[in-house]
Design an enzyme around this catalytic site. Structure first.
Site, PDB file in Angstrom:
ATOM      1  N   SER A  90       0.839  -1.192   0.000  1.00 41.79           N
ATOM      2  CA  SER A  90       0.000   0.000   0.000  1.00 41.79           C
ATOM      3  C   SER A  90       0.881   1.251   0.000  1.00 41.79           C
ATOM      4  O   SER A  90       1.582   1.509  -0.974  1.00 41.79           O
ATOM      5  CB  SER A  90      -0.980  -0.032   1.177  1.00 41.79           C
ATOM      6  OG  SER A  90      -1.978   0.960   1.020  1.00 41.79           O
ATOM      7  N   HIS A 194      -8.549   1.011  -0.045  1.00 38.62           N
ATOM      8  CA  HIS A 194      -8.505   0.080  -1.189  1.00 38.62           C
ATOM      9  C   HIS A 194      -9.892  -0.372  -1.625  1.00 38.62           C
ATOM     10  O   HIS A 194     -10.065  -1.500  -2.081  1.00 38.62           O
ATOM     11  CB  HIS A 194      -7.592  -1.111  -0.867  1.00 38.62           C
ATOM     12  CG  HIS A 194      -6.157  -0.704  -0.683  1.00 38.62           C
ATOM     13  ND1 HIS A 194      -5.351  -0.322  -1.732  1.00 38.62           N
ATOM     14  CD2 HIS A 194      -5.406  -0.578   0.433  1.00 38.62           C
ATOM     15  CE1 HIS A 194      -4.167   0.010  -1.264  1.00 38.62           C
ATOM     16  NE2 HIS A 194      -4.169  -0.119   0.040  1.00 38.62           N
TER      17      HIS A 194
END
Length: 309
Positions: A90, A194
């Site tokens: 991430s 996400h």
């Protein structure tokens, strides 16, 4: 020995005082932290002295974890340990831009600050949370997610998938998992990351990357594996920007990433930054691989000795 990959920690791994030893003992780290402080005043105090609650806020977490990750990378490089490839989880993927020389460290830090603010704003518009679901059949979990209106987002390793969504829907999911006697663990983040709820953050990142005077993207010097598909970043600048922007609102294919890296000749993984989460994932995915983590001077010396640099 085959090839070495640096794995860059993401949000949720943070803790107070991370990277303090590198800041105090390695001149290059000390100097770069000064550069980061000039770019974003207050960051140095947050990473060295910040509370858990302060570090949990996304707009603080991301710049601080970025610095902790890059400090570990700089510490390794100061001992002559270099990466043949890299991947970040991430926000760690933004650190990967600096490691692979797609961006300078300064520009990557500026980008992560902008990214953190955009994701914080999106998270405030949609109150959400994330949970790691353990040892549940993937197909069954995806079906339950569809029924409850949440999203399976981080495919971490065999037996662990992280689910993200609106807080009330995550609560409903947790109830269903409890009924099925499925274990789950809360993730220390502040939003439904996400997922499509981050689409405004994606658009923000696209817009800032279009300004080539602010952020110049270069061809990577070593492969940087993308979260979205587990493959090395594209070489075209427009495609690179698209990949980076879409990352915040799409799933992290971490297990696929590690398997692809192994297929490409990586056999040694060094987790850079706070915690040992990524090391744990790699052990589940590829127990035959050599796995290290570097977050302080002691762990740095252990890696140096093990690699006989």
């Amino acid at each position: 020995m085959g090839k070495i990959a640096f794995l860059l920690a993401g949000q949720g791994s943070q803790y107070p005082g991370m990277a303090k030893e590198f800041f105090e003992n390695i001149k290059e780290v000390h100097d770069f932290f000064g550069v980061a402080e000039a770019i974003r005043p207050g960051t140095l105090s947050q990473i060295i002295c910040g509370t858990e609650e302060e570090l949990k806020k996304t707009e603080n977490t991301q710049p601080c974890v970025f610095l902790a990750d890059i400090a570990s990378v700089m510490a390794l490089e100061s001992e002559g340990i270099k990466a043949d490839a890299t991947a970040g989880f991430s926000l760690g993927e933004v650190v990967g831009l600096a490691v692979s020389k797609v961006m300078s460290k300064e520009d990557a830090f500026k980008l992560v600050c902008s990214r953190g603010k955009a994701m914080q704003k999106a998270a405030e518009e949609t109150e959400g949370s994330m949970v790691a679901v353990l040892r549940m059949d993937r197909g069954e979990l995806e079906q339950v997610c569809e029924e409850t209106g949440v999203f399976p987002v981080n495919y971490n390793c065999p037996g662990q998938i992280v689910v993200s969504g609106k807080k009330e829907k995550i609560e409903n999911l947790k109830n269903k998992l409890s009924e099925k006697k499925i274990r789950f663990v809360e993730i220390a983040v502040g939003g439904p990351f996400h997922t499509p709820y981050m689409s405004k953050a994606t658009e923000h990142i696209k817009s800032v990357l279009q300004d080539q005077k602010t952020f110049n993207l270069n061809k990577s010097e070593i492969p940087l594996y993308a979260n979205m598909n587990g493959r090395p970043y594209p070489e075209n600048k427009a495609d690179m920007a698209e990949t980076l922007a879409l990352q915040v609102s799409n799933s992290v294919r971490w297990e696929e990433t590690i398997r692809n890296m192994i297929a490409d000749g990586i056999d040694t993984f060094i987790e850079c930054g706070p915690g040992k989460t990524l090391s744990g994932f790699v052990k589940r995915i590829a127990p035959e691989a050599r796995i290290f983590n570097v977050s302080d001077m002691e762990s740095l010396m252990k890696v140096k000795e093990a690699l006989a640099v």
